[in-house]
Enzyme design. Structure first.
Site, PDB file in Angstrom:
ATOM      1  N   LYS A  87      19.518   3.446  18.110  1.00  0.00           N
ATOM      2  CA  LYS A  87      18.688   2.565  18.955  1.00  0.00           C
ATOM      3  C   LYS A  87      18.741   3.041  20.403  1.00  0.00           C
ATOM      4  O   LYS A  87      19.777   2.986  21.053  1.00  0.00           O
ATOM      5  CB  LYS A  87      19.162   1.106  18.912  1.00  0.00           C
TER       6      LYS A  87
ATOM      7  N   GLU B  43      31.789   4.024  25.568  1.00  0.00           N
ATOM      8  CA  GLU B  43      31.663   4.792  26.818  1.00  0.00           C
ATOM      9  C   GLU B  43      31.082   3.845  27.846  1.00  0.00           C
ATOM     10  O   GLU B  43      29.863   3.663  27.898  1.00  0.00           O
ATOM     11  CB  GLU B  43      30.625   5.899  26.605  1.00  0.00           C
TER      12      GLU B  43
ATOM     13  N   CYS C 222      27.682   6.884  34.973  1.00  0.00           N
ATOM     14  CA  CYS C 222      28.923   6.141  34.729  1.00  0.00           C
ATOM     15  C   CYS C 222      30.052   6.704  35.576  1.00  0.00           C
ATOM     16  O   CYS C 222      30.965   5.989  35.964  1.00  0.00           O
ATOM     17  CB  CYS C 222      29.277   6.161  33.249  1.00  0.00           C
TER      18      CYS C 222
ATOM     19  N   GLU D  52      30.524  -2.165  39.324  1.00  0.00           N
ATOM     20  CA  GLU D  52      29.645  -1.009  39.136  1.00  0.00           C
ATOM     21  C   GLU D  52      28.234  -1.383  39.580  1.00  0.00           C
ATOM     22  O   GLU D  52      27.609  -2.281  39.025  1.00  0.00           O
ATOM     23  CB  GLU D  52      29.636  -0.592  37.657  1.00  0.00           C
TER      24      GLU D  52
HETATM   25  P1  NDP Z   1      23.380  -2.366  28.721  1.00  0.00           P
HETATM   26  O1  NDP Z   1      24.772  -1.943  28.600  1.00  0.00           O
HETATM   27  O2  NDP Z   1      23.116  -3.819  28.489  1.00  0.00           O
HETATM   28  O3  NDP Z   1      22.443  -1.533  27.737  1.00  0.00           O
HETATM   29  C1  NDP Z   1      22.813  -0.309  27.134  1.00  0.00           C
HETATM   30  C2  NDP Z   1      22.252  -0.257  25.732  1.00  0.00           C
HETATM   31  O4  NDP Z   1      22.739  -1.365  24.974  1.00  0.00           O
HETATM   32  C3  NDP Z   1      20.731  -0.370  25.682  1.00  0.00           C
HETATM   33  O5  NDP Z   1      20.253   0.387  24.582  1.00  0.00           O
HETATM   34  C4  NDP Z   1      20.526  -1.840  25.426  1.00  0.00           C
HETATM   35  O6  NDP Z   1      19.280  -2.131  24.855  1.00  0.00           O
HETATM   36  C5  NDP Z   1      21.652  -2.133  24.449  1.00  0.00           C
HETATM   37  N1  NDP Z   1      22.083  -3.529  24.400  1.00  0.00           N
HETATM   38  C6  NDP Z   1      22.011  -4.468  25.366  1.00  0.00           C
HETATM   39  N2  NDP Z   1      22.573  -5.622  24.942  1.00  0.00           N
HETATM   40  C7  NDP Z   1      22.991  -5.414  23.671  1.00  0.00           C
HETATM   41  C8  NDP Z   1      23.656  -6.218  22.697  1.00  0.00           C
HETATM   42  N3  NDP Z   1      24.010  -7.469  22.954  1.00  0.00           N
HETATM   43  N4  NDP Z   1      23.945  -5.669  21.503  1.00  0.00           N
HETATM   44  C9  NDP Z   1      23.626  -4.406  21.222  1.00  0.00           C
HETATM   45  N5  NDP Z   1      22.993  -3.589  22.095  1.00  0.00           N
HETATM   46  C10 NDP Z   1      22.689  -4.083  23.324  1.00  0.00           C
HETATM   47  O7  NDP Z   1      22.842  -1.915  30.123  1.00  0.00           O
HETATM   48  P2  NDP Z   1      21.479  -2.284  30.849  1.00  0.00           P
HETATM   49  O8  NDP Z   1      20.474  -1.300  30.463  1.00  0.00           O
HETATM   50  O9  NDP Z   1      21.126  -3.734  30.664  1.00  0.00           O
HETATM   51  O10 NDP Z   1      21.938  -2.032  32.355  1.00  0.00           O
HETATM   52  C11 NDP Z   1      22.716  -3.028  33.006  1.00  0.00           C
HETATM   53  C12 NDP Z   1      23.824  -2.383  33.786  1.00  0.00           C
HETATM   54  O11 NDP Z   1      24.699  -1.675  32.938  1.00  0.00           O
HETATM   55  C13 NDP Z   1      23.365  -1.341  34.785  1.00  0.00           C
HETATM   56  O12 NDP Z   1      22.950  -1.928  35.963  1.00  0.00           O
HETATM   57  C14 NDP Z   1      24.594  -0.504  34.954  1.00  0.00           C
HETATM   58  O13 NDP Z   1      25.449  -1.102  35.894  1.00  0.00           O
HETATM   59  C15 NDP Z   1      25.251  -0.560  33.604  1.00  0.00           C
HETATM   60  N6  NDP Z   1      25.015   0.652  32.798  1.00  0.00           N
HETATM   61  C16 NDP Z   1      26.032   1.515  32.689  1.00  0.00           C
HETATM   62  C17 NDP Z   1      25.864   2.679  31.989  1.00  0.00           C
HETATM   63  C18 NDP Z   1      26.974   3.657  31.890  1.00  0.00           C
HETATM   64  O14 NDP Z   1      26.783   4.758  31.386  1.00  0.00           O
HETATM   65  N7  NDP Z   1      28.147   3.311  32.351  1.00  0.00           N
HETATM   66  C19 NDP Z   1      24.593   3.028  31.349  1.00  0.00           C
HETATM   67  C20 NDP Z   1      23.585   2.016  31.497  1.00  0.00           C
HETATM   68  C21 NDP Z   1      23.813   0.878  32.199  1.00  0.00           C
HETATM   69  P3  NDP Z   1      17.991  -2.463  25.764  1.00  0.00           P
HETATM   70  O15 NDP Z   1      18.078  -1.648  27.004  1.00  0.00           O
HETATM   71  O16 NDP Z   1      16.878  -2.021  24.911  1.00  0.00           O
HETATM   72  O17 NDP Z   1      18.045  -3.916  25.999  1.00  0.00           O
END
Ligand code: NDP
Length: 509
Positions: free
Chosen positions: A197, A272, A306, A407
């Site tokens: 996904k 991660e 990250c 973050e």
């Molecule tokens: P999320 O961690 O919520 O999303 C990452 C992935 O998880 C996406 O594919 C998302 O789907 C999916 N997801 C979200 N909620 C669920 C759930 N309950 N169960 C299963 N899968 C889920 O990050 P966001 O995209 O919402 O970003 C929010 C914040 O997260 C950012 O502002 C940043 O601070 C942090 N972030 C950190 C990352 C890292 O590498 N450390 C990477 C990305 C974000 P979908 O996007 O389709 O909803």
């Protein structure tokens, strides 16, 4: 700030020329070898971060689609994929890598239209994914269990490594293809079947990869791709009873929720997650190089990494000249069209991310931080429609400030001053995370001591953000504890089976 926006992508509502990309290109999910729409016919669009325009139509899965995808994966696992030879799986991965040849430019453009990253960042996604495919192929060909010298008489004992079953990969928007490759290819090499996904912000490359996967000859059901929001599609995947392992990259909050759901039914997960990494400048550093390192740490990918070096620890004895030079270099950064190779700072990935980052900037100012440079949404002509945040550095910040603890995932760094080595270690390690650290010094002994004392999974001396696939990537604490790539890349996707062959010892009954 030399934020001259160029307009190489004018006409960006129709950016898709070339064979791979065209404006009416259909994107489909992949379930059981078939390219499909979601059963409810729902779709979502992407928003181009440089212009705010929406484009594309991407299918959204229902809970029923998720169930079909997981069952297809389980069927493919049971029907033979798990018993294929390592060399067969390696050959398929290598064929897939070959099929990606020549696609790097188009895929970079495709990614830019979803997350707005620069060409320099996105051009590497395909070559990196190809390398991961070859590396994963090599790892599984060289992998083995071991025979032990049994301590029991008349027993031969050994271990084999075997696949787990159905693996789910959930990936974020900040490196959609590379972070998928790091999960998917080792999982396939190890003999698992997978349901993928992508983030709903960046589904295009993942759906495109599905076509290449089928073209490479992977059997139906071995890789399935479902698209849609995490709150519905992601949750349904994680909760599915036939899923053995979830490999997740994203925020700590979401990661912890997923880990708990998995643990509640004794499925495994690898995480991660986020970071708040210290980038530590000692007075013994080459200060000019350290300024480059500070900017690389926090402004690469507009801070959406990250491992971003978002806490900039600077020794007290370094004078104000350092900050003046830093501010001058930052003001000269070129904000603009991500499709222009000269652009250094591009928009953040989404409207939501823009609002989040600007919210943190406001909060830092309210909490009393001094704005050295930046401090708001970019307002130069050509940038106002896009999701641009000015590269921002706050000084006068303590390690307890919100901007030092949470973050932000944007081009926003907080400078925290320290007295000496012990002080630097104390501040660096005072965080819930433990992903990365940068150390800037020409003092070899100090550098080595710091590499041992800093609590982080990745430590760079006189560099920031280096990475290669033969070295594991991951951290401690709220970063999640998993490691991807390196020689251990397969281990999250394998179980160890112990086998005893009795040569005739007496049985108790
Ligand atoms: P999320 O961690 O919520 O999303 C990452 C992935 O998880 C996406 O594919 C998302 O789907 C999916 N997801 C979200 N909620 C669920 C759930 N309950 N169960 C299963 N899968 C889920 O990050 P966001 O995209 O919402 O970003 C929010 C914040 O997260 C950012 O502002 C940043 O601070 C942090 N972030 C950190 C990352 C890292 O590498 N450390 C990477 C990305 C974000 P979908 O996007 O389709 O909803």
């Amino acid at each position: 700030m030399a934020d001259t926006a160029t307009h190489g992508s004018q006409g960006s509502s129709n950016p898709w020329q070339g064979e791979i990309l065209s404006s009416d290109r259909p994107y489909r999910m992949l379930i059981d070898g078939e390219f499909v729409e979601g059963e409810a016919g729902e779709t979502l669009a992407c928003e181009y971060p440089f212009t705010g325009e929406t484009w594309g139509s991407f299918p959204v899965a229902t809970v029923g689609d998720v169930d079909r995808a997981v069952r297809a994966a389980r069927k493919a696992f049971d029907n033979g994929w798990s018993r294929t030879t390592a060399s067969h799986r390696a050959a398929l991965l290598r064929r897939l890598a070959d099929l990606l040849e020549g696609t790097a430019d188009d895929i970079a453009r495709l990614e830019i239209h979803q997350n707005g990253k620069t060409l320099a960042e996105t051009s590497f996604e395909v070559p990196y994914s190809q390398m991961v495919a070859h590396y994963s192929a090599g790892l599984i060909e060289a992998d083995h269990g071991h025979t032990v010298n049994s301590m029991l008489p008349d027993v031969v004992a050994y271990t084999v490594r075997e696949p787990l079953g159905v693996v789910v990969t959930i990936t974020p928007w900040n490196g959609p293809l590379g972070s998928l490759a790091q999960k998917l290819f080792p999982a396939l090499a190890a003999g698992n079947t997978v349901v993928v996904k992508p983030s709903e912000v960046t589904p295009a490359e993942t759906l495109w990869l599905g076509e290449k996967i089928m073209e490479a000859g992977f059997p139906a059901g071995v890789v399935n791709i479902v698209n849609g929001p995490g709150a519905t599609v992601g949750r349904a995947l994680v909760a599915h009873p036939l899923v053995e392992h979830v490999s997740f990259t994203g925020s700590t909050a979401t990661g912890l929720e997923i880990a708990q759901v998995c643990a509640a039914r004794a499925a495994t997960s690898s995480m991660e997650l986020g970071g708040k990494s210290p980038n530590i400048v000692f007075d013994s550093a080459d200060l000019d190089r350290a300024i480059s390192g500070v900017m690389t740490g926090i402004f690469s990918a507009s801070g959406q990494s990250c491992a971003a070096g978002s806490r900039i620890l600077v020794q007290d004895s370094i004078g104000d000249d350092f900050f003046e030079a830093l501010a001058t270099r930052i003001r000269a950064l070129r904000l603009g069209d991500p499709l222009d190779p000269a652009t250094q700072i591009s928009p953040v990935a989404s409207r939501a991310q823009l609002a989040k980052v600007l919210g943190y900037i406001e909060l830092a100012q309210k909490e009393g931080a001094t704005t050295l440079v930046g401090g708001g949404r970019a307002s130069a002509p050509g940038l106002t429609e896009g999701f641009f945040v000015e590269p921002t550095i706050f000084t006068g910040v303590t390690n307890d400030a919100t901007v030092s603890r949470e973050e932000i995932f944007g081009p926003v760094g907080a400078v925290i001053r320290f007295k000496d080595e012990d002080d630097a270690v104390r501040i660096a390690n005072d965080t819930q995370y433990g992903l990365a650290a940068g150390i800037w010094t020409e003092n070899v002994a100090l550098a080595h001591r710091m590499t041992k004392r800093v609590h982080a999974g990745l430590v760079w001396v006189n560099n920031y953000r280096l990475g290669e696939l033969v070295i594991p990537w991951g951290g401690y604490g709220a970063t999640g504890g998993s490691r991807e790539m390196g020689i251990e890349a397969l281990r999250d996707y394998q179980g160890t089976k112990a086998i005893y062959i009795d040569l005739g010892s007496p049985l108790p009954f």
